[in-house]
Design a protein around this motif. Structure first.
Motif, PDB file in Angstrom:
ATOM      1  N   UNK A  59       0.855  -1.187   0.000  1.00  0.00           N
ATOM      2  CA  UNK A  59       0.000   0.000   0.000  1.00  0.00           C
ATOM      3  C   UNK A  59       0.886   1.231   0.000  1.00  0.00           C
ATOM      4  N   UNK A  60       0.276   2.370  -0.195  1.00  0.00           N
ATOM      5  CA  UNK A  60       0.949   3.667  -0.218  1.00  0.00           C
ATOM      6  C   UNK A  60      -0.104   4.710  -0.526  1.00  0.00           C
ATOM      7  N   UNK A  61       0.306   5.824  -1.060  1.00  0.00           N
ATOM      8  CA  UNK A  61      -0.654   6.822  -1.533  1.00  0.00           C
ATOM      9  C   UNK A  61      -0.995   6.473  -2.973  1.00  0.00           C
ATOM     10  N   UNK A  62      -2.280   6.338  -3.243  1.00  0.00           N
ATOM     11  CA  UNK A  62      -2.754   5.922  -4.557  1.00  0.00           C
ATOM     12  C   UNK A  62      -3.320   7.106  -5.332  1.00  0.00           C
ATOM     13  N   UNK A  63      -3.354   6.965  -6.639  1.00  0.00           N
ATOM     14  CA  UNK A  63      -4.019   7.956  -7.484  1.00  0.00           C
ATOM     15  C   UNK A  63      -5.516   7.872  -7.225  1.00  0.00           C
ATOM     16  N   UNK A  73      -7.607  13.340  -9.663  1.00  0.00           N
ATOM     17  CA  UNK A  73      -7.935  14.564  -8.933  1.00  0.00           C
ATOM     18  C   UNK A  73      -7.134  14.696  -7.641  1.00  0.00           C
ATOM     19  N   UNK A  74      -6.360  13.672  -7.325  1.00  0.00           N
ATOM     20  CA  UNK A  74      -5.573  13.730  -6.104  1.00  0.00           C
ATOM     21  C   UNK A  74      -4.899  12.418  -5.819  1.00  0.00           C
ATOM     22  N   UNK A  75      -4.426  12.320  -4.585  1.00  0.00           N
ATOM     23  CA  UNK A  75      -3.831  11.089  -4.099  1.00  0.00           C
ATOM     24  C   UNK A  75      -4.366  10.853  -2.697  1.00  0.00           C
ATOM     25  N   UNK A  76      -4.549   9.593  -2.360  1.00  0.00           N
ATOM     26  CA  UNK A  76      -5.010   9.225  -1.023  1.00  0.00           C
ATOM     27  C   UNK A  76      -4.564   7.801  -0.774  1.00  0.00           C
ATOM     28  N   UNK A  77      -4.365   7.500   0.497  1.00  0.00           N
ATOM     29  CA  UNK A  77      -3.971   6.137   0.796  1.00  0.00           C
ATOM     30  C   UNK A  77      -3.477   5.977   2.211  1.00  0.00           C
ATOM     31  N   UNK A  78      -2.641   4.981   2.378  1.00  0.00           N
ATOM     32  CA  UNK A  78      -2.139   4.566   3.675  1.00  0.00           C
ATOM     33  C   UNK A  78      -0.621   4.529   3.651  1.00  0.00           C
ATOM     34  N   UNK A  79      -0.017   5.074   4.687  1.00  0.00           N
ATOM     35  CA  UNK A  79       1.436   5.039   4.820  1.00  0.00           C
ATOM     36  C   UNK A  79       1.800   4.797   6.273  1.00  0.00           C
ATOM     37  N   UNK A  80       2.953   4.227   6.473  1.00  0.00           N
ATOM     38  CA  UNK A  80       3.490   4.075   7.822  1.00  0.00           C
ATOM     39  C   UNK A  80       4.200   5.381   8.161  1.00  0.00           C
ATOM     40  N   UNK A  81       3.804   5.984   9.286  1.00  0.00           N
ATOM     41  CA  UNK A  81       4.350   7.281   9.669  1.00  0.00           C
ATOM     42  C   UNK A  81       4.867   7.233  11.105  1.00  0.00           C
ATOM     43  N   UNK A  82       5.934   8.001  11.371  1.00  0.00           N
ATOM     44  CA  UNK A  82       6.459   8.019  12.738  1.00  0.00           C
ATOM     45  C   UNK A  82       5.528   8.757  13.691  1.00  0.00           C
ATOM     46  N   UNK A  83       5.360   8.163  14.853  1.00  0.00           N
ATOM     47  CA  UNK A  83       4.618   8.792  15.947  1.00  0.00           C
ATOM     48  C   UNK A  83       5.332   8.390  17.234  1.00  0.00           C
ATOM     49  N   UNK A  90      -1.222   5.387   8.755  1.00  0.00           N
ATOM     50  CA  UNK A  90      -1.920   6.662   8.640  1.00  0.00           C
ATOM     51  C   UNK A  90      -2.669   6.788   7.319  1.00  0.00           C
ATOM     52  N   UNK A  91      -3.869   7.369   7.412  1.00  0.00           N
ATOM     53  CA  UNK A  91      -4.627   7.779   6.234  1.00  0.00           C
ATOM     54  C   UNK A  91      -4.105   9.152   5.824  1.00  0.00           C
ATOM     55  N   UNK A  92      -3.799   9.319   4.555  1.00  0.00           N
ATOM     56  CA  UNK A  92      -3.369  10.610   4.052  1.00  0.00           C
ATOM     57  C   UNK A  92      -4.015  10.906   2.716  1.00  0.00           C
TER      58      UNK A  92
END
Length: 169
Positions: A59-63, A73-83, A90-92
């Protein structure tokens, strides 16, 4: 196509999406939460990072494609993010400015939440939102996410207050 909603479908980005991605990442209005926009090389690095994420995580940010016109029209998806001392799923999302205020961000975020919880079988999914990003806070809350924490993250222009939102299965 990976999955779809009523008005959108999602697919992996490819090199042919560079121009659409640059329209997003090089628009200072779209990138206000980042407090900078990207150079051509920065856009290229962003695109390659997503392609690497597809291979590494699945997974990642998808078109984000508008079904009616087939336009990205954009990008959206899931990424592993530091917290703090860990990584969170994370949803981005980032949409072209012309497509703001149409409900697409909410629709995309909800689809990504569903994908994380149902397809990836995660128990929890997160959104890391800059404290002054009221639009993204509204989107997170509208898809059933709740504020879990406040923390400071260091970005290009120094320390910034962020909120951690989450939703559980």
């Amino acid at each position: 196509m990976l999955f779809e909603t009523d008005r959108l479908y999602f697919r992996e980005m490819t090199q042919s999406d560079f121009r659409d991605l640059a329209e997003i990442l090089q628009n200072p209005n779209v990138m206000y939460a980042y407090e900078h926009d990207f150079s051509q090389q920065g856009v290229e690095a962003w695109l390659h990072r997503q392609i690497k994420r597809y291979r590494e995580y699945g997974f990642g940010l998808w078109a984000v494609i508008l079904k009616a016109t087939k336009e990205m029209i954009g990008q959206a998806g899931l990424t592993m993010q530091p917290y703090k001392d860990t990584q969170v799923l994370e949803i981005g999302y980032l949409l072209k400015e012309a497509f703001w205020h149409c409900g697409y961000a909410r629709e995309a975020a909800l689809a990504c939440k569903k994908y994380a919880l149902e397809h990836l079988h995660r128990d929890k999914v997160y959104a890391i939102i800059k404290a002054d990003n009221t639009a993204s806070i509204k989107v997170a809350e509208s898809i059933g996410m709740a504020k879990e924490d406040e923390f400071t993250a260091r970005y290009y222009h120094g320390d910034m207050l962020h909120f951690l939102y989450s939703a559980q299965r």
